[in-house]
Design an enzyme around this catalytic site. Structure first.
Site, PDB file in Angstrom:
ATOM      1  CB  SER A 144      -0.842  -0.033   1.403  1.00 56.32           C
ATOM      2  OG  SER A 144      -1.492   1.143   1.541  1.00 56.32           O
ATOM      3  CE1 TYR A 157      -4.927  -1.482   4.366  1.00 53.53           C
ATOM      4  CE2 TYR A 157      -3.872   0.480   4.082  1.00 53.53           C
ATOM      5  CZ  TYR A 157      -4.310  -0.524   3.514  1.00 53.53           C
ATOM      6  OH  TYR A 157      -4.309  -0.863   2.153  1.00 53.53           O
TER       7      TYR A 157
END
Length: 260
Positions: A144, A157
């Site tokens: 990510s 996250y």
């Protein structure tokens, strides 16, 4: 272009039931791969498998939780029994909880880490055994932007995705001598059903992403397909431990250049 040919290859895509996971799965299928899709619930998996089959792709689904090592081992054994060797693993399954760190429950923090990082370790370890024995395999971890950048309300996250970048490098280091390549894809901001509510004209975040991205747009899910095919194919046989960011140039700059 035989370097990119995936005919006869078996590809496991965890969580490949919608959005970016589905786009990457379609790219692999278009290159000739047989799809083995996993999800932790049945109904959306059945819908996805029907979609793939209607497109003319060979696809099978398996229901299990990637964080459950015992069940994952049973299902991977079942996959190998039914399909033979697994050539490609795309660790796409993941979750995000948008909660400010000061307000986040520890149990929720652990859940995100468990799915986004520990689940990847479990699936990689199980499937890599066969790859190592055969001296061939491709593992693609979906990292990510948060593997590189911090942002408010995504502490769990970002922690998981930062850890996933380092897990990718560590597994590549261990398994490279067995001709197993472990790489990552780091998507930028993409136009999916999940981002649709914030992509309307005038929405502050929509304006922020467009102004921050040198390409001047959100990514289309199909923009990930080529990178997935590259990392799954013989074209990337000497690429290992890398994260390729498909982000329209965000990480390359401190801001979108002016029109001058």
């Amino acid at each position: 272009m035989n370097l990119f040919d995936l005919k006869g290859k078996k590809a496991v895509i965890t969580g490949g039931i919608h959005g970016l996971g589905m786009a990457m799965a379609e790219g692999l299928a278009q290159a000739g791969a047989e799809l083995i899709i996993t999800n932790n619930t049945l109904e959306p998996l059945e819908t996805a498998i029907e979609y793939y089959k209607n497109k003319g792709y060979k696809a099978t689904g398996y229901v299990f939780d990637v964080t459950d090592e015992v069940e994952a081992e049973k299902q991977v054994t079942a996959m190998e029994t039914a399909h033979g060797q697994i050539d490609i693993l795309v660790n796409n399954a993941g979750i995000i909880m948008r909660v400010m760190a000061i307000d986040m429950k520890v149990e929720d923090f652990r859940k995100v880490i468990d799915v986004d990082l520990v689940g990847v370790f479990i699936m990689s370890k199980l499937i890599a055994k066969g790859m190592i024995a055969r001296k061939a395999g491709k593992i693609i971890n979906i990292c990510s932007m948060m593997s590189e950048l911090g942002r408010d309300n995504v502490s769990a996250y970002a922690s998981a995705k930062g850890g996933l970048k380092m897990l990718t490098r560590s597994l590549a280091t261990e398994w490279a001598r067995h001709n197993v390549q472990v790489n990552g894809i780091g998507p930028g901001y993409f136009a999916t059903s999940q981002t649709e509510p914030i992509r309307v004209d005038g929405h502050p975040f929509n304006e922020f992403i467009i102004s921050r991205t040198p390409a001047g747009r959100w990514g289309d899910p199909e923009d990930l397909a080529g990178t997935a095919v590259f990392l799954a194919s013989d074209a990337s046989n000497f690429v290992n431990g890398q994260v390729i960011y498909v982000d329209g140039g965000i990480l390359a700059t401190i801001g979108k250049p002016s029109n001058e």
